[in-house]
Enzyme design. Structure first.
Site, PDB file in Angstrom:
ATOM      1  N   GLY A   5      16.399  17.785 -22.270  1.00 38.12           N
ATOM      2  CA  GLY A   5      16.889  16.736 -23.154  1.00 38.12           C
ATOM      3  C   GLY A   5      17.839  15.733 -22.545  1.00 38.12           C
ATOM      4  O   GLY A   5      18.456  14.957 -23.278  1.00 38.12           O
ATOM      5  N   LYS A  42       8.083  10.540  -8.294  1.00 34.86           N
ATOM      6  CA  LYS A  42       8.466  11.520  -7.279  1.00 34.86           C
ATOM      7  C   LYS A  42       7.667  11.235  -6.005  1.00 34.86           C
ATOM      8  O   LYS A  42       6.439  11.286  -6.018  1.00 34.86           O
ATOM      9  CB  LYS A  42       8.180  12.940  -7.769  1.00 34.86           C
ATOM     10  CG  LYS A  42       8.588  13.212  -9.215  1.00 34.86           C
ATOM     11  CD  LYS A  42      10.080  13.165  -9.416  1.00 34.86           C
ATOM     12  CE  LYS A  42      10.436  13.515 -10.865  1.00 34.86           C
ATOM     13  NZ  LYS A  42      11.881  13.459 -11.130  1.00 34.86           N
ATOM     14  N   ALA A  90      12.214  18.108 -21.953  1.00 35.85           N
ATOM     15  CA  ALA A  90      13.110  19.263 -21.867  1.00 35.85           C
ATOM     16  C   ALA A  90      13.901  19.259 -20.553  1.00 35.85           C
ATOM     17  O   ALA A  90      13.370  18.872 -19.504  1.00 35.85           O
ATOM     18  CB  ALA A  90      12.299  20.547 -21.986  1.00 35.85           C
TER      19      ALA A  90
END
Length: 353
Positions: free
Chosen positions: A214, A296, A212
């Site tokens: 997307g 990250k 999400a």
């Protein structure tokens, strides 16, 4: 004969780039690189051997590199003559000329000057017979400021094929988020044009962990690839309800597809070591053939965190007895992160960065 290398990097990552380059040169070629200067967005390193110990693909934190042939202090009026004098002393013909600057606000202000200055320089060098279609060497002029230029040269195997080492992409109007540019750049950098044609084909299947809204899924859909989009958050735009998307509100660390997929992509915010182990598990188990994912990095000890994550991947693949390809770059569209490409099988065996 000593050689000075210019490494261009994202501002704030200069020490990471320096540390990585020195480590790679020592481990692979037995060469000790000595720090010369750390500027904003660039690093200068010196070697006592006239060898280039790496190329731009071998370094995660360096966008591109070149060999410095002169460091010139410029006056306010005539910037052209000192450069022509230096280049004139070198028995070299150049394929092209690039004017570059640090990727900073002050550096970007140099672009207007470069647009005016470059045609003048090209005209002078062309008249002198120093530009040739058969040449491979590129002349790169890096301006830390208007009063200083680092004159350097680069070969295709050393430096990135884009000025400043930056691949600039336009934001698609119908993509759900700007993160889509990360995956688009990753495909271009790691696969190239031919690789994308061969490895990103309609009808393939993929899993997008942390999908999400997307952005990464969109890049797969535009290539006709079926996607399992795994995220508890909502998909947006054209990715919401798309016939090629199966949105699964599940834990990305626990999900596995019913059948092996061609691609695994992941942009989840999690510790780099944990993400690295997850990606390696997928490929070692045969759940996916290729993966692109972000790691990250912490604000402190970024190079160490990256090295630890890559060692976890290598240990897992080695334990599984698998050949693999492993490449890492801090892309232009990345921030406090790097992007990794991991694939099996690798025709030439292990390839670290």
């Amino acid at each position: 004969m000593s050689v000075v290398f210019l490494l261009q990097t994202r501002p704030g990552f200069e020490r990471d780039a320096q540390q990585e380059a020195r480590t790679v040169a020592l481990e692979r070629r037995g060469l000790e690189l000595k720090p010369v200067e750390t500027g904003e967005g660039f690093v200068l390193l010196q070697s006592d051997a006239p060898l280039t110990p790496f190329g731009w693909r071998d370094l995660a934190f360096s966008r591109t590199l070149s060999r410095v042939i002169a460091d010139i202090q410029l006056g306010d009026r005539d910037r052209l003559t000192p450069i022509l004098d230096v280049v004139g002393q070198k028995a070299m013909t150049f394929a092209s000329i690039w004017l570059e600057w640090p990727d900073t606000n002050d550096g970007k202000a140099m672009s207007g000057f470069a647009r005016k200055f470059q045609p003048l320089l090209e005209e002078k060098l062309a008249t002198a017979g120093r530009l040739g279609q058969d040449a491979s060497t590129r002349l790169q002029l890096f301006f830390p400021s208007k009063s200083r230029v680092l004159v350097s040269v680069s070969e295709p195997q050393w430096g990135a094929p884009w000025p400043l080492g930056i691949l600039r992409l336009r934001m698609p109007t119908d993509a759900p988020s700007r993160s889509t540019l990360k995956l688009a750049e990753a495909f271009e950098v790691f696969l190239g044009e031919q690789g994308q044609q061969d490895k990103l084909k309609p009808g393939m299947t993929a899993v997008d962990l942390g999908a999400a809204p997307g952005g990464w899924t969109w890049q797969l859909l535009r290539r006709g690839i079926k996607v399992y989009a795994v995220d508890n958050g909502p998909m947006k735009g054209s990715c919401d309800g798309h016939p090629l998307v199966k949105h699964l509100r599940q834990d990305g660390f626990r999900f596995r597809p019913p059948h092996p997929v061609d691609w695994l992509v992941c942009d989840m915010v999690e510790r780099p070591g944990r993400v690295a182990e997850l990606m390696a598990d997928w490929l070692a188990e045969g759940a996916a053939r290729q993966a692109v994912f972000n790691l990250k990095l912490p604000m402190k000890k970024r190079a160490e965190a990256l090295s630890d994550a890559l060692e976890r991947i290598e240990a897992r693949m080695l334990a599984a007895g698998l050949a693999y390809t492993l490449q890492v770059k801090q892309l232009y569209h990345d921030r406090e992160e790097v992007t990794v490409y991991l694939a099996r099988p690798a025709a030439t065996g292990r390839r670290r960065r």
